[in-house]
Motif scaffolding. Structure first.
Motif, PDB file in Angstrom:
ATOM      1  N   ILE A  41       0.841  -1.201   0.000  1.00  0.00           N
ATOM      2  CA  ILE A  41       0.000   0.000   0.000  1.00  0.00           C
ATOM      3  C   ILE A  41       0.876   1.250   0.000  1.00  0.00           C
ATOM      4  CG2 ILE A  41      -1.655   1.331   1.363  1.00  0.00           C
ATOM      5  CD1 ILE A  41      -2.908  -1.433   2.092  1.00  0.00           C
ATOM      6  N   LEU A  42       1.944   1.236   0.785  1.00  0.00           N
ATOM      7  CA  LEU A  42       2.876   2.369   0.768  1.00  0.00           C
ATOM      8  C   LEU A  42       3.459   2.538  -0.630  1.00  0.00           C
ATOM      9  CD1 LEU A  42       4.452   4.606   2.175  1.00  0.00           C
ATOM     10  CD2 LEU A  42       6.104   2.869   2.919  1.00  0.00           C
ATOM     11  N   GLY A  43       3.768   1.438  -1.288  1.00  0.00           N
ATOM     12  CA  GLY A  43       4.292   1.481  -2.651  1.00  0.00           C
ATOM     13  C   GLY A  43       3.319   2.133  -3.628  1.00  0.00           C
ATOM     14  N   LEU A  44       2.033   1.909  -3.427  1.00  0.00           N
ATOM     15  CA  LEU A  44       1.024   2.553  -4.274  1.00  0.00           C
ATOM     16  C   LEU A  44       1.021   4.061  -4.063  1.00  0.00           C
ATOM     17  CD1 LEU A  44      -1.918   0.012  -3.903  1.00  0.00           C
ATOM     18  CD2 LEU A  44      -0.486   0.396  -5.919  1.00  0.00           C
ATOM     19  N   TRP A  45       1.153   4.500  -2.819  1.00  0.00           N
ATOM     20  CA  TRP A  45       1.257   5.931  -2.528  1.00  0.00           C
ATOM     21  C   TRP A  45       2.480   6.528  -3.234  1.00  0.00           C
ATOM     22  CZ3 TRP A  45      -1.701   9.463   0.116  1.00  0.00           C
ATOM     23  CH2 TRP A  45      -2.770   8.978   0.862  1.00  0.00           C
ATOM     24  N   VAL A  46       3.604   5.840  -3.128  1.00  0.00           N
ATOM     25  CA  VAL A  46       4.860   6.318  -3.720  1.00  0.00           C
ATOM     26  C   VAL A  46       4.719   6.427  -5.240  1.00  0.00           C
ATOM     27  CG1 VAL A  46       7.286   5.728  -4.121  1.00  0.00           C
ATOM     28  CG2 VAL A  46       6.302   5.475  -1.837  1.00  0.00           C
TER      29      VAL A  46
END
Length: 74
Positions: A41-46
């Motif tokens: 999920i953090l990767g999607l934000w990034v």
């Protein structure tokens, strides 16, 4: 206002700050709490913010873009 932060001797342009809880998989209907789901999920934000680096500060993720060294063009 542009926010520049240094990690070691490398400068980063802070694009967005998000609370670490914003990456909790349960907030998105995913019934998992493992670190892998959190990191995806953090990767999607990034990716969504076109960032290439994440820093953690005061319970927040700082989504950043690296500032490259200036090049002199002759």
């Amino acid at each position: 206002m542009v926010k520049i932060i240094y990690s070691g001797n490398k400068p980063y342009y802070v694009v967005r700050e998000i609370k670490t809880d914003s990456c909790n998989p349960k907030n998105y209907g995913v019934n998992r709490t493992d670190k892998e789901a959190h990191m995806k999920i953090l990767g999607l934000w990034v990716t969504n913010h076109l960032c290439d680096h994440v820093l953690l500060k005061d319970g927040k993720y700082l989504l950043c873009r690296s500032i490259k060294d200036a090049q002199i063009i002759e």
